[in-house]
Design a protein around this motif. Structure first.
Motif, PDB file in Angstrom:
ATOM      1  N   GLN A  87      46.279 -25.517 -37.530  1.00 48.28           N
ATOM      2  CA  GLN A  87      47.352 -25.025 -38.397  1.00 48.28           C
ATOM      3  C   GLN A  87      47.456 -23.505 -38.422  1.00 48.28           C
ATOM      4  OE1 GLN A  87      47.812 -26.948 -42.360  1.00 48.28           O
ATOM      5  NE2 GLN A  87      46.023 -28.108 -41.738  1.00 48.28           N
ATOM      6  N   MET A  88      46.357 -22.818 -38.150  1.00 49.16           N
ATOM      7  CA  MET A  88      46.330 -21.369 -38.318  1.00 49.16           C
ATOM      8  C   MET A  88      47.409 -20.635 -37.531  1.00 49.16           C
ATOM      9  SD  MET A  88      44.349 -20.633 -40.679  1.00 49.16           S
ATOM     10  CE  MET A  88      44.480 -18.854 -40.468  1.00 49.16           C
ATOM     11  N   PRO A  89      47.617 -20.958 -36.231  1.00 48.82           N
ATOM     12  CA  PRO A  89      48.698 -20.263 -35.501  1.00 48.82           C
ATOM     13  C   PRO A  89      50.061 -20.470 -36.148  1.00 48.82           C
ATOM     14  CG  PRO A  89      47.261 -21.440 -33.977  1.00 48.82           C
ATOM     15  CD  PRO A  89      46.880 -21.879 -35.354  1.00 48.82           C
ATOM     16  N   ILE A  90      50.318 -21.681 -36.660  1.00 49.54           N
ATOM     17  CA  ILE A  90      51.601 -21.970 -37.305  1.00 49.54           C
ATOM     18  C   ILE A  90      51.750 -21.145 -38.579  1.00 49.54           C
ATOM     19  CG2 ILE A  90      52.999 -23.769 -38.395  1.00 49.54           C
ATOM     20  CD1 ILE A  90      51.653 -25.783 -36.559  1.00 49.54           C
ATOM     21  N   LEU A  91      50.688 -21.086 -39.389  1.00 53.20           N
ATOM     22  CA  LEU A  91      50.740 -20.334 -40.638  1.00 53.20           C
ATOM     23  C   LEU A  91      50.913 -18.840 -40.379  1.00 53.20           C
ATOM     24  CD1 LEU A  91      47.960 -22.162 -42.699  1.00 53.20           C
ATOM     25  CD2 LEU A  91      50.426 -22.418 -42.882  1.00 53.20           C
ATOM     26  N   CYS A  92      50.218 -18.308 -39.372  1.00 50.15           N
ATOM     27  CA  CYS A  92      50.338 -16.888 -39.035  1.00 50.15           C
ATOM     28  C   CYS A  92      51.747 -16.568 -38.538  1.00 50.15           C
ATOM     29  CB  CYS A  92      49.307 -16.506 -37.974  1.00 50.15           C
ATOM     30  SG  CYS A  92      47.604 -16.507 -38.553  1.00 50.15           S
ATOM     31  N   ALA A  93      52.308 -17.469 -37.731  1.00 50.03           N
ATOM     32  CA  ALA A  93      53.659 -17.274 -37.215  1.00 50.03           C
ATOM     33  C   ALA A  93      54.681 -17.323 -38.348  1.00 50.03           C
ATOM     34  CB  ALA A  93      53.985 -18.328 -36.162  1.00 50.03           C
TER      35      ALA A  93
END
Length: 256
Positions: free
Chosen positions: A98-104
């Motif tokens: 999930q981290m890449p999605i949240l950062c994006a």
């Protein structure tokens, strides 16, 4: 690093805005879409967490038994994980995904004006400007800053509530640690949310509210079921081992 994910989310948000009209509503719809897509990962994470809670006493027993022999402890732990077909990182993997999605999402919402030039970003007049923050509106008077302060307080409270709810599945010192950490995190959220754009606060508020509802109606049931299945499996495992040992136990020779 997240550019391609940001571009994908940008296209989705632009598409939603064509029929939603209001930018705040578009962000809420985006939250729902993301949360629905991530639900299978969250269920998998919940099952792994439940199994970990059931296996923790056995793990602690191994750690205490071989406390003076780290190498033997490591071997026994690996053996235990293999026998139980369990990965201690199973609960973390969905969160890492999930981290890449949240950062994006954070990048996109923080720079809405750069991606959608010339637009006025508001949420039905409740939050007149999704690009401003509590820190920027307070000098204009509390009347102007009030809705942004409410969004900030929800940002902290909705960080605290899911953690306190999950602490119900812990016991003793572990439960107290979870509660203490949750309280510290909520104050930390007040600090970092002070200068965040209202669009980011809106996203996290709606996302956290979704998480609370999901925990009550879905996650807790998944955890309870996974715990019951794991406890039943652990209860039957020693019996199966004993049966195998009895079957392979050498018969004593009769005296002539």
């Amino acid at each position: 690093m997240w550019d391609w994910i940001v571009n994908v989310l940008f296209q989705i948000l632009a598409l939603i805005q064509q029929f939603a009209v209001d930018w705040g509503l578009s962000i809420i719809i985006l939250v729902v879409i993301i949360r629905l897509l991530l639900t299978p990962l969250m269920i998998k994470s919940s099952k792994s967490t439940a199994r970990m809670q059931v296996l923790t006493p056995k793990i602690q027993e191994i750690q205490e038994r071989y406390a003076d022999d780290p190498q033997r402890q490591s071997r026994e732990m690996q053996k235990f994980y293999a026998e139980n077909k369990f990965s201690p990182f199973g609960g973390c993997l969905p969160l890492l995904i999930q981290m890449p999605i949240l950062c994006a999402l954070f990048t996109l919402l923080q720079h809405l004006g750069d991606y959608f030039d010339g637009e006025t970003f508001s949420f039905y007049g409740i939050l007149p400007n999704l690009q401003t923050s509590v820190a920027a509106t307070l000098p204009q008077g509390f009347g102007v800053a009030a809705p942004y302060v409410v969004a900030l307080l929800l940002f902290a409270v909705l960080t605290l509530v899911p953690q306190l709810y999950m602490s119900r599945n812990q016991t003793g010192a572990q439960a107290q640690t979870v509660k203490t950490t949750a309280i510290i995190m909520s104050f930390f959220m007040l600090f970092i949310g002070w200068s965040l754009p209202a669009g980011v606060l809106l996203y996290y508020d709606v996302s956290s509210a979704w998480q609370v509802v999901q925990q009550i109606f879905v996650t807790q049931k998944v955890i309870d079921k996974a715990k019951a299945e794991e406890e039943e499996r652990m209860a039957n495992a020693p019996i199966e081992v004993d049966v195998v040992r009895r079957e392979h136990k050498p018969r004593p020779h009769k005296k002539k």
